[in-house]
Design an enzyme around this catalytic site. Structure first.
Site, PDB file in Angstrom:
ATOM      1  N   HIS A   1      -2.624  -2.598  -5.850  1.00  0.00           N
ATOM      2  CA  HIS A   1      -1.850  -3.564  -6.625  1.00  0.00           C
ATOM      3  C   HIS A   1      -2.753  -4.456  -7.470  1.00  0.00           C
ATOM      4  CE1 HIS A   1      -2.827  -7.107  -4.059  1.00  0.00           C
ATOM      5  NE2 HIS A   1      -2.779  -6.252  -3.049  1.00  0.00           N
TER       6      HIS A   1
ATOM      7  N   CYS B   1      -4.536  -3.979   1.864  1.00  0.00           N
ATOM      8  CA  CYS B   1      -4.206  -3.299   0.615  1.00  0.00           C
ATOM      9  C   CYS B   1      -5.392  -3.350  -0.346  1.00  0.00           C
ATOM     10  CB  CYS B   1      -2.971  -3.921  -0.024  1.00  0.00           C
ATOM     11  SG  CYS B   1      -1.440  -3.529   0.840  1.00  0.00           S
TER      12      CYS B   1
END
Length: 548
Positions: A445, A464
């Site tokens: 992301h 992440c």
């Protein structure tokens, strides 16, 4: 028994040696050795104690000379492993087997008396007889039954050229980062029989199949080493390995082919061979020790290459946590590379392969409860419920937004609430997230925190992967995933706004989250990277002393 033998037996049992001494000299006669032996009385069999090593002048009986112990699935879960059902030999089959004559020609010379047919009969007995060695039956029944029990590695009582080629290649296993001692066998000595040659065949088959298992899937069980290893090594089974060797024109090429085909593996393997050559020329003990440790590190990296799928994808995404970069690869060429931020040591980015299938533009951040408990609950307790509002995080219960400032977070059951940060410039996921749905809830992301990309050590996230240049990555991936369409930066930005927009791929793109502390760069130099999660040390230790 002849009459005179019966007479002697009665005399020895009844009257002892006196009867012989009083016999008329004219009636005395000489006896054959077998007659004397047969006439000696023997105790009942059940009164004879079993032979012990000391009866032979030994401290202990030696181990079986041919078949060594090797790991097999039955050791782990015997109740779940069943030998394949195959036709059992009949009593007539056993009765028809001739006795094995002694070998006609010894010391490694061919023996025409030990034919392929006789070895095949012995293989069938060893692998199919009820009450036989279960481990052997489970490993090799399927393969040998399918070829009528014809041997693969022996001929005329000796190792065949195909078997010799296998032994030669197994002796070079150290160059693959494996242990040649694991595939060593002892050739039988003394007189050979069809049975001993059949056992030699199975010893060679076991060595080849064990090498194939190690070369294709590694010597460790990744999931036992770390919960962050979510991989399924493509380990070849015994029947598949032996069938590949049987069909191959070159045994050496077939064995080589069980190793990973990837360029990165081949480059590291070449470096291992080079390093071992350098170590042999070293003159000091300390330098040799340091060099050997580097070799062990490299071997641990080769082990992890064996965990990867055999096909990475013509186009794929490659994220190596130790170097904290995202690479897009076509063939063997990196066509895009951008910096990344990966998980901290306590919130690691896991190791697994998946397939990216869509991009979400203007994403909401649904905050995992683990992050709320670890990073947000303390500040909310100390500073009041207004902490969530200042962070732009909505708190919901039963699907309805609640006023977080009215909740006593010191005593609240956090699991009853959901936490969401709506799309916007301050959203923790930035403008987009790259999705490959997985059980770890891990994805790539964007991020509003741009300063971290300038750091050399970028293990800073909750697991992440944050991407430095998400727009460039998105337009490139959409061009691959939606062939025939034109994705420009302007078209991508036209999707920006306050509502989530999902752009689905027509063809998924494989993504591999990996962990390598040694790689080879474009100039052929070995690059050594920090072991940020301790994975390399963990694998190295398992290879050195753990069960393989």
């Amino acid at each position: 028994m002849h009459l005179r033998s019966a007479f002697l037996a009665c005399a020895l049992i009844g009257s002892g040696s006196l009867a012989v001494a009083q016999a008329d000299p004219a009636q005395r006669f000489s006896l054959a050795g077998w007659e004397v032996e047969q006439a000696i009385p023997r105790p009942p069999v059940d009164l004879v104690a079993p032979l012990a090593p000391r009866d032979f002048g030994l401290a202990a009986f030696p181990a079986a000379p041919i078949l060594a112990e090797a790991p097999n699935a039955d050791d782990e879960a015997p109740e779940t492993v069943q030998a394949p059902a195959i036709p059992q030999p009949t009593e007539a089959d056993f009765a028809a087997l001739p006795d094995d004559p002694p070998s006609l020609i010894e010391d490694g010379q061919p023996d025409p008396a030990i034919t392929t047919e006789r070895v095949a009969q012995q293989l069938r007995i060893l692998l199919a007889r009820p009450g036989g060695e279960r481990a052997l039956q489970q490993q090799f029944n399927a393969f040998y039954a399918g070829r009528g029990y014809a041997p693969l590695f022996v001929r005329d009582g000796i190792v065949s050229p195909r078997g010799q080629a296998a032994l030669t290649r197994l002796g070079q296993a150290g160059e693959d980062g494996l242990d040649p001692a694991a595939y060593r066998i002892q050739l039988p000595t003394g007189l050979r029989t069809a049975e001993s040659v059949a056992r030699l065949e199975l010893a060679l088959a076991r060595a080849v199949s064990l090498y194939a298992s190690h070369a294709s899937g590694g010597r460790t069980d990744p999931k036992r080493l770390s919960g962050y290893f979510d991989v399924a090594p493509p380990r070849i089974d015994t029947a598949g390995a032996l069938d590949a060797v049987a069909r191959a024109e070159s045994v050496s090429v077939a064995l080589e082919g069980f190793n990973p085909p990837h360029l990165g593996f081949r480059q590291l393997r070449a470096k291992l061979i080079e390093m071992r050559g350098e170590r042999r020329e070293m003159t000091t003990t300390e330098a040799t020790r340091r060099h050997a440790l580097r070799e062990r590190d490299l071997i641990a990296n080769l082990e992890r290459w064996r965990w990867l799928p055999r096909r990475l994808g013509d186009s794929h995404i490659w994220v190596n946590s130790t170097e904290a970069h995202v690479n897009v690869v076509q063939g063997t060429e990196v066509i895009h590379r951008t910096r990344a931020v990966v998980g901290r040591a306590e919130t690691q980015t896991p190791i697994f392969s998946d397939a990216m299938s869509f991009i979400v533009v203007n994403p909401s951040w649904h905050v995992p409860i683990s992050i709320v408990r670890r990073s947000m609950l303390g500040p909310a307790t100390r500073n009041g419920g207004g902490y969530f509002a200042r962070r732009g995080i909505q708190v919901t219960q039963g699907g309805r937004v609640v006023d977080a400032s009215t909740i006593d977070w010191a005593s609240a059951n956090v699991g009853r609430y959901s936490f969401r940060q709506p799309p916007g410039t301050a959203n923790a996921l930035g403008r987009m997230k790259f999705m490959f749905p997985n059980r770890h809830a891990i994805y790539l992301h964007d991020t509003p925190s741009r300063g971290d990309f300038s750091r050399s050590a970028r293990a800073l996230s909750n697991g992440c992967v944050r991407v430095q240049n998400p727009e460039e990555l998105a337009t490139l991936l959409l061009g691959i995933a939606q062939p025939g369409e034109t994705w420009t930066l302007g078209r991508l930005r036209s999707l920006y706004g306050t509502g989530e927009r999902s752009v689905r791929f027509r063809q998924t793109i494989p993504i591999h989250l990996v962990y390598f502390t040694m790689t080879v760069d474009s100039s052929g130099e070995l690059v050594e990277l920090p072991d940020i999660y301790g994975h390399n040390a963990r694998v190295r230790t398992a290879l050195a002393g753990g069960r393989v």
